[in-house]
Design a protein around this motif. Structure first.
Motif, PDB file in Angstrom:
ATOM      1  N   ARG A  94     -49.593  56.103  18.006  1.00 37.30           N
ATOM      2  CA  ARG A  94     -48.909  56.934  18.095  1.00 37.30           C
ATOM      3  C   ARG A  94     -47.617  57.006  19.228  1.00 37.30           C
ATOM      4  O   ARG A  94     -47.154  57.964  19.266  1.00 37.30           O
ATOM      5  N   LEU A  95     -47.608  55.889  19.891  1.00 36.09           N
ATOM      6  CA  LEU A  95     -46.430  55.723  20.939  1.00 36.09           C
ATOM      7  C   LEU A  95     -44.991  55.561  20.369  1.00 36.09           C
ATOM      8  O   LEU A  95     -45.315  54.782  19.406  1.00 36.09           O
ATOM      9  N   SER A  96     -44.312  55.760  21.132  1.00 37.54           N
ATOM     10  CA  SER A  96     -42.931  55.375  20.757  1.00 37.54           C
ATOM     11  C   SER A  96     -42.896  53.729  21.033  1.00 37.54           C
ATOM     12  O   SER A  96     -43.803  53.173  21.935  1.00 37.54           O
ATOM     13  N   PRO A  97     -41.941  53.031  20.407  1.00 32.64           N
ATOM     14  CA  PRO A  97     -41.895  51.644  20.578  1.00 32.64           C
ATOM     15  C   PRO A  97     -41.831  51.286  22.114  1.00 32.64           C
ATOM     16  O   PRO A  97     -42.446  50.184  22.622  1.00 32.64           O
ATOM     17  N   ARG A  98     -40.772  51.781  22.862  1.00 25.94           N
ATOM     18  CA  ARG A  98     -40.848  51.626  24.204  1.00 25.94           C
ATOM     19  C   ARG A  98     -42.177  51.860  25.023  1.00 25.94           C
ATOM     20  O   ARG A  98     -42.409  50.989  25.817  1.00 25.94           O
ATOM     21  N   ALA A  99     -42.692  52.962  24.894  1.00 27.32           N
ATOM     22  CA  ALA A  99     -44.207  53.131  25.552  1.00 27.32           C
ATOM     23  C   ALA A  99     -44.977  52.370  25.106  1.00 27.32           C
ATOM     24  O   ALA A  99     -45.872  51.595  25.759  1.00 27.32           O
ATOM     25  N   LEU A 100     -45.083  51.819  23.708  1.00 29.05           N
ATOM     26  CA  LEU A 100     -46.006  50.939  23.078  1.00 29.05           C
ATOM     27  C   LEU A 100     -45.888  49.581  24.064  1.00 29.05           C
ATOM     28  O   LEU A 100     -46.721  48.873  24.261  1.00 29.05           O
ATOM     29  N   ARG A 101     -44.508  49.204  24.161  1.00 26.95           N
ATOM     30  CA  ARG A 101     -44.429  47.826  24.946  1.00 26.95           C
ATOM     31  C   ARG A 101     -44.780  47.893  26.113  1.00 26.95           C
ATOM     32  O   ARG A 101     -45.389  47.093  26.752  1.00 26.95           O
TER      33      ARG A 101
END
Length: 173
Positions: A94-101
């Motif tokens: 559910r995270l944005s790509p940046r937050a996921l990284r």
């Protein structure tokens, strides 16, 4: 030498070290597979010796327990490399790509720290076992240090994979 010239040399050295680590992990996985085959053969031989020949072995149970530890900790780095460990990913999905990284890099650093901590504990105990010549309490009393050393290897190599994963994810973000 300028920083621009040093960076490619450092990058090539890091890539070479990563390749060596991957080759060592692949060799360890293959040895783990052979040891697993050894476990099966030892059990089969024990059944045949006990029930068909009436002569149970004294060594098979010990060998199986030693090989089981070897299999687990030689295969552990390959599982870590492939991300094959258990993970609950509902929040990550559910995270944005940046937050996921960022989060996966932090998870990698946390995994590295935990593995390094456990490797230190195992290394201290293994060193103690070698220093005191501690042996397994078994029909086939192998030196305990030679059994425990694989625990240290598994945790250290897995720590390196967690660190590599964190660095790769952090570099993309």
């Amino acid at each position: 030498m300028s920083a621009a010239r040093a960076a490619p040399a450092w990058s090539r050295a890091a890539a070479g070290a990563a390749r060596a680590h991957d080759l060592l992990t692949e060799a360890g996985l293959r040895l783990a597979m052979l040891a697993l085959a050894g476990i099966v053969l030892a059990y089969v031989w024990e059944v045949v010796a006990r029930y068909a020949l009436g002569a149970p072995t004294r060594w098979s149970a010990d060998l199986v327990s030693y090989l089981l530890l070897f299999v687990a900790f030689m295969a552990m780095p390959a599982v870590t490399k492939e991300g094959g460990h258990v993970a609950v990913t509902i929040l990550l999905e559910r995270l944005s790509p940046r937050a996921l990284r960022l989060v996966t890099a932090l998870i990698g650093l946390s995994g590295c720290a935990v593995c390094l901590f456990l490797a230190k504990i195992a290394a201290d105990e293994t060193a103690r076992q070698f220093a005191r010549d501690v042996r397994m309490m078994a029909a086939w009393p192998a030196p305990k240090g030679w059994i425990s050393v694989w625990v240290v290897y598994g945790f250290l190599s897995s720590a390196l994979y967690f660190a590599r994963a964190a660095a790769a994810r952090g570099a993309r973000g």
